[in-house]
Design an enzyme around this catalytic site. Sequence first.
Site, short mmCIF file in Angstrom:
data_model
loop_
_atom_site.label_atom_id
_atom_site.label_comp_id
_atom_site.label_asym_id
_atom_site.label_seq_id
_atom_site.Cartn_x
_atom_site.Cartn_y
_atom_site.Cartn_z
CE LYS A 103 59.62 27.22 38.32
NZ LYS A 103 59.93 27.93 39.57
CD GLN A 138 63.00 29.81 40.31
OE1 GLN A 138 61.87 29.84 39.83
NE2 GLN A 138 63.50 28.72 40.85
CG ASP A 176 56.16 29.94 43.44
OD1 ASP A 176 56.24 28.80 42.98
OD2 ASP A 176 56.90 30.88 43.10
N1 GUN Z 1 63.13 27.75 43.94
C1 GUN Z 1 63.13 26.39 44.06
N2 GUN Z 1 61.88 25.91 43.87
C2 GUN Z 1 61.09 26.98 43.64
C3 GUN Z 1 59.69 27.11 43.37
O1 GUN Z 1 58.90 26.16 43.32
N3 GUN Z 1 59.26 28.40 43.18
C4 GUN Z 1 60.09 29.47 43.25
N4 GUN Z 1 59.55 30.69 43.06
N5 GUN Z 1 61.38 29.37 43.50
C5 GUN Z 1 61.87 28.13 43.69
#
Ligand code: GUN
Length: 259
Positions: free
Chosen positions: A31, A75, A98
């Site tokens: 990311k 996350q 998100d």
């Molecule tokens: N953990 C697995 N996929 C994601 C996601 O798309 N966003 C976040 N914040 N955590 C995750």
Amino acid sequence: MDELRKNGKEIGLAVIIVGDNPASRIYVNNKKKACEYIGIRSEEFALPESTTEEELKSLVEKLNNDDTIDGILVQLPLPKHINEETVINTISVKKDVDAFHPVNVGKIMIGDYDFLPCTPAGVMELIKESGIDVDGKNCVVVGRSNIVGKPQAMLLLHKNGTVTICHSKTKDLAEVTKNADILVAAVGVPEMITGDMVKEGAVVIDVGMNRLPDKKLVGDVKFEECEKKAAAITPVPGGVGPMTIAMLMKNTVKAATLK
Ligand code: GUN
């Protein structure tokens, strides 16, 4: 984005990671790389496993009030002693890139939203860009997580798919999946969707990302078997994963634009 840049506006994404889950570390690094690539300033907050829920919530609140931060990403998963729901509820609805906050989840339900959750949105983008029409199709989503399965079903429904959600209690899963024109696997069980569970000519989308004991990365779909039957299929890695990140970038730019 160019418009924002012209106005001298820098876009800021705060990425919070707690503990040292190796998969989360890889996701967060990817990311951050994407932010760098498109010119978003990413600020990482790597907190120790011992971080308390209160400490994490304080950080989120501080970032909510920080004008240089447009998007906040916590996350998941978080360590067991931290309640994920409580933390997500703390994120400002306007910075929730998100789309995990209940207000944003509710907006998606009624089809009036600013942000879409990144993975389901990435899947829809893949479907659209592949020229696949969802209208009237039998769509089967395997998995009912808040992050993928449930919102995925909703997005397919918005496109007039006839949607079935399967989960661990579903009786005779193969009977259901064999009816799917569009099959989305998001269960987190390595290669559980086998060739005999797929209809000839189906579209198969694999959201899974599983590390085998020999370190090999596989999805939820047995690719070699399903590929033979599918009209279109996504690989792992290199299918849905990069789309998730692209959608995060889109949401972050949108958050900055809406501000
Ligand atoms: N953990 C697995 N996929 C994601 C996601 O798309 N966003 C976040 N914040 N955590 C995750």
